[in-house]
Design a protein around this motif. Structure first.
Motif, PDB file in Angstrom:
ATOM      1  N   LEU A  95       0.857  -1.442  -0.209  1.00 57.28           N
ATOM      2  CA  LEU A  95      -0.399  -0.276  -0.115  1.00 57.28           C
ATOM      3  C   LEU A  95       0.875   1.518  -0.395  1.00 57.28           C
ATOM      4  O   LEU A  95       0.238   2.509  -0.703  1.00 57.28           O
ATOM      5  N   ARG A 147       3.451  -0.036   4.629  1.00 53.93           N
ATOM      6  CA  ARG A 147       2.147  -0.785   4.873  1.00 53.93           C
ATOM      7  C   ARG A 147       1.885  -1.700   4.197  1.00 53.93           C
ATOM      8  O   ARG A 147       1.752  -1.382   3.139  1.00 53.93           O
ATOM      9  N   LEU A 177      -1.276  -5.615   2.759  1.00 51.55           N
ATOM     10  CA  LEU A 177      -2.079  -6.161   2.900  1.00 51.55           C
ATOM     11  C   LEU A 177      -2.089  -7.906   2.494  1.00 51.55           C
ATOM     12  O   LEU A 177      -1.058  -7.313   1.424  1.00 51.55           O
ATOM     13  N   PRO A 230      -8.904 -10.242   1.886  1.00 57.16           N
ATOM     14  CA  PRO A 230      -8.083  -9.233   2.208  1.00 57.16           C
ATOM     15  C   PRO A 230      -8.183 -10.027   4.263  1.00 57.16           C
ATOM     16  O   PRO A 230      -9.045 -10.140   4.233  1.00 57.16           O
ATOM     17  N   TYR A 252      -3.974  -7.195   7.646  1.00 60.96           N
ATOM     18  CA  TYR A 252      -3.172  -5.905   7.872  1.00 60.96           C
ATOM     19  C   TYR A 252      -2.513  -5.226   8.215  1.00 60.96           C
ATOM     20  O   TYR A 252      -1.894  -5.188   9.244  1.00 60.96           O
ATOM     21  N   GLU A 275     -10.494   2.968   9.349  1.00 62.75           N
ATOM     22  CA  GLU A 275      -9.367   2.520   8.776  1.00 62.75           C
ATOM     23  C   GLU A 275      -8.776   0.639   8.684  1.00 62.75           C
ATOM     24  O   GLU A 275      -8.742  -0.102   7.130  1.00 62.75           O
ATOM     25  N   ILE A 276      -8.673  -0.135   8.964  1.00 65.57           N
ATOM     26  CA  ILE A 276      -8.818  -1.058   9.203  1.00 65.57           C
ATOM     27  C   ILE A 276      -9.880  -1.619   8.736  1.00 65.57           C
ATOM     28  O   ILE A 276      -9.558  -2.715   7.970  1.00 65.57           O
ATOM     29  N   ARG A 316     -11.953  -0.931   6.422  1.00 63.37           N
ATOM     30  CA  ARG A 316     -12.192  -0.768   5.477  1.00 63.37           C
ATOM     31  C   ARG A 316     -11.203  -1.310   4.621  1.00 63.37           C
ATOM     32  O   ARG A 316     -11.604  -2.080   3.308  1.00 63.37           O
ATOM     33  N   HIS A 317      -9.826  -1.459   4.725  1.00 61.17           N
ATOM     34  CA  HIS A 317      -9.124  -2.286   4.610  1.00 61.17           C
ATOM     35  C   HIS A 317      -8.864  -3.775   4.014  1.00 61.17           C
ATOM     36  O   HIS A 317      -8.834  -4.417   3.247  1.00 61.17           O
ATOM     37  N   ASN A 369     -12.219  -5.102   4.526  1.00 62.04           N
ATOM     38  CA  ASN A 369     -13.900  -5.520   4.450  1.00 62.04           C
ATOM     39  C   ASN A 369     -14.076  -5.775   5.305  1.00 62.04           C
ATOM     40  O   ASN A 369     -15.344  -6.938   5.196  1.00 62.04           O
TER      41      ASN A 369
END
Length: 232
Positions: free
Chosen positions: A96, A123, A125, A132, A135, A185-186, A188-189, A191
């Motif tokens: 990322l 960063r 994934l 996913p 993170y 944020e986590i 979102r990454h 899902n």
């Protein structure tokens, strides 16, 4: 070609301990006796005994000798690798970001550095079968002229990132594991759209002088990961 003499000493004493010929608390034959029995130098004997100490089979009392240790039946060893663990295998990674930052007060404290010293932040994934599952964030102390090869970083474990600057056997590692509710944020990454705890694994790497070299934090979806230990 046979095994080195120090390995013969190691294996022979280990066998006697495992078959209870030597029991916890029993004294191990003296260095002088082992030198005589194996026709070996004191240095060779000490090398074999040192292996037994490192493996936890014996312990030494200065001036008295070496004794058989009591087995630690409640001690487990956890094997952790960001890319592969007992439950799932990471089959794809996505880089990322790789950037140089100024650490905040908390991060500077963790790395025993100052807030005006550069830190590399990485960063990523991790995916399993297209999902996913983790993170990953790594913080490495930056040194002038330090190469940053994004292609290598994308698939590297934490120790591999550090070992370019130091032999891997010279590294000391600490690990801490805990549960945490993910922030937005986590979520979102990874899902995550419902209440789901994360398994968080923090790793800290130190040099031979026990100075921090890096901090790694991997956030695993709780429904895709768990760690397994062994007492073997």
């Amino acid at each position: 070609m046979g095994s080195p003499v120090y390995m013969q000493i190691f294996e022979d004493i280990k066998k006697k301990i495992n078959n209870t010929e030597l029991k916890p608390g029993d004294i191990v034959p003296s260095e002088a006796a082992l030198c005589r029995d194996y026709g070996a130098s004191r240095m060779t004997v000490r090398k074999g005994l040192a292996l037994l100490v490192n493996e936890g089979y014996i312990y030494s009392i200065p001036g008295k000798g070496n004794f058989v240790s009591k087995p630690e039946s409640n001690k487990y060893t956890i094997y952790f690798d960001e890319m592969e663990n007992p439950i799932n295998r990471v089959d794809q990674t996505r880089l990322l970001e790789v950037t140089i930052i100024m650490p905040d007060e908390k991060l500077a404290g963790e790395l025993c550095t100052t807030r005006n010293k550069n830190v590399i932040m990485i960063r990523r994934l991790f995916y399993t079968e297209g999902v996913p599952v983790a993170y990953d964030v790594k913080y490495l102390l930056y040194h002038k002229g330090m190469p940053i090869v994004e292609k290598e970083i994308e698939h590297a474990t934490f120790t591999e990132m550090i070992s370019n600057n130091m032999p891997i056997f010279a590294l000391k590692k600490e690990i801490m594991i805990y549960a945490q509710i993910p922030d937005e944020e986590i979520k979102r990454h990874l899902n995550i759209y419902h209440n789901l705890s994360l398994l968080v694994v923090e790793q800290k790497l130190f040099d031979k002088e026990e100075k921090p070299m890096g901090l790694g934090i991997t956030y695993f979806r709780g429904d895709y990961i768990r760690l397994q230990g062994t007492n073997a």
